[in-house]
Structures are given as structure tokens and as C-alpha cells.
Design a protein around this motif. Sequence first.
Motif, PDB file in Angstrom:
ATOM      1  N   PRO A   1      44.977  44.866  47.393  1.00  0.00           N
ATOM      2  CA  PRO A   1      44.582  43.454  47.348  1.00  0.00           C
ATOM      3  C   PRO A   1      43.640  43.133  46.188  1.00  0.00           C
ATOM      4  O   PRO A   1      43.678  42.034  45.644  1.00  0.00           O
ATOM      5  N   MET A   2      42.806  44.100  45.808  1.00  0.00           N
ATOM      6  CA  MET A   2      41.874  43.849  44.717  1.00  0.00           C
ATOM      7  C   MET A   2      42.615  43.679  43.402  1.00  0.00           C
ATOM      8  O   MET A   2      42.245  42.842  42.569  1.00  0.00           O
ATOM      9  N   LYS A   3      43.660  44.439  43.191  1.00  0.00           N
ATOM     10  CA  LYS A   3      44.440  44.319  41.955  1.00  0.00           C
ATOM     11  C   LYS A   3      45.064  42.929  41.855  1.00  0.00           C
ATOM     12  O   LYS A   3      45.065  42.309  40.790  1.00  0.00           O
ATOM     13  N   MET A   4      45.577  42.436  42.975  1.00  0.00           N
ATOM     14  CA  MET A   4      46.169  41.102  42.977  1.00  0.00           C
ATOM     15  C   MET A   4      45.103  40.041  42.752  1.00  0.00           C
ATOM     16  O   MET A   4      45.331  39.049  42.052  1.00  0.00           O
ATOM     17  N   ALA A   5      43.916  40.250  43.329  1.00  0.00           N
ATOM     18  CA  ALA A   5      42.827  39.289  43.148  1.00  0.00           C
ATOM     19  C   ALA A   5      42.401  39.212  41.687  1.00  0.00           C
ATOM     20  O   ALA A   5      42.154  38.120  41.151  1.00  0.00           O
TER      21      ALA A   5
END
Length: 231
Positions: free
Chosen positions: A171-175
Motif C-alpha cells: 500500500p505504501m508504494k501505491m500511496a
Amino acid sequence: MQQTTTTPAAQAAKPKAPVPPPEFQEGAIARMDAAGLISILRNAASTEFQKAKACMRLGELAPKEAVPALAALLGDEKMNTYARYGLEPIADPAADEALRAALPKLKGNLLIGVINSINKRRDAKALPALTKLMQGADGEVARAAAAAIGSIGTAEAAKTLQAALPKSAGPMKMAVADAALVCAERMLAEGRREQGLALYAFLSGPEVPAAARHAAMTGIIREETSVSRPR
């Protein structure tokens, strides 16, 4: 059909609408000037309702002198949102300074709230602190910090997100990718076309999440086929 009439006795017996106690009457607060509203915030005897209404009214007036009193409430779980509502519209840099100063003092939702206020104000001076928070262990805080960096939209913000993307996962990569898309759009909207397209080109790489990669490619096509593009 017979008509019924209400007798004076029945009218007298009809209950009146309840009148809220003085501490829950907002009319007086809505008419106060900044000095009166600030005094409510500083008065230990003021109720939460009175303080909340004072913060909201200060958000409408946006006076610089209210910054210290509003900033003092950022650590209060019940008043944090109202304090930020009062701070966000204040144009003076003192409001940005107060929000930045609160970052190392808060955790969890209170911290996320302050980050979101910095996001709205696009405070470029907060970039170092936001970068540190983006690299922290709290995922929700890190994602909020990434979003704020994207909204800042400077060249330095873009570099920060580009450096963070390969090191991120899940999720952090997408954020981070989403924040970079926002950053690119900000650059284009402000006339920094080359910077925006360069960031889109970076986001078109294979290591970028598919949804963000497709959005970046769409952005490039849109800009390159626009009738208003430079020739």
C-alpha cells in the motif's frame, strides 16, 4: 365537520421549546470579535462546545493573533479537528510554523490530522519533516505524509517521491505513486510543463504500480496531444 378550538388553558399547558443553557448558545460566539474568541480558547472554564464554536468562528475571521491559542489545542483529542479548522485559513506563515512545530509532538490520528492540514496549505518548509514521517513505521502516518509531499508539488517534492518509490512496497508504494501523480498534475497546472512531463515519464516505468503507470501514460498522451501544448 366540527372544528375544534384550542382553549387558553390548553395553550398554556402546551410545552415550550427547551432553551439551551448559556454555555450551549452559539449566537453570542458567532458575533464575537477575534479577541473575544481567543479569550474563550484560553479560559479553562470554557466548555468544549464553546471552544469548538470559537475555533470555527476564528476559521472564518482568520486572524494571525489566534495562532498561539489554536496551536495549543492541537494536542487535544477532542479539539484537534476544530483547532485545525481555525488554523488552515490563516494566511500568515505563523500558522504553518505552528503546524510544523506540532509534528514531533503528536502521534496517531492527531498527527495525521496535522499532516492533512499541511497538505491543504502546501507548506514547502514542512518537506524535511514530512519525508522523515513518510519513512517511519506507522503506515497510516507515512501515507498521509506522502500525500502531503505530493500536494506541495515542488521539484524537491518530486525528487523525494521518486527516491521513495523504489524503496516502498504494498500500500505504501501505491500511496507514493499516487502522491507523485498529484505532484505532476500540480506542476502542469502551474505551467512547469517539462517538470510535470518528466515526472510522468518516471511514473511510466515498469517498477511503478500498474494503475499509477497507466495514469501517467494517459497524462503524457493528454499533454502531448493537447492543442494548447507548446510548439
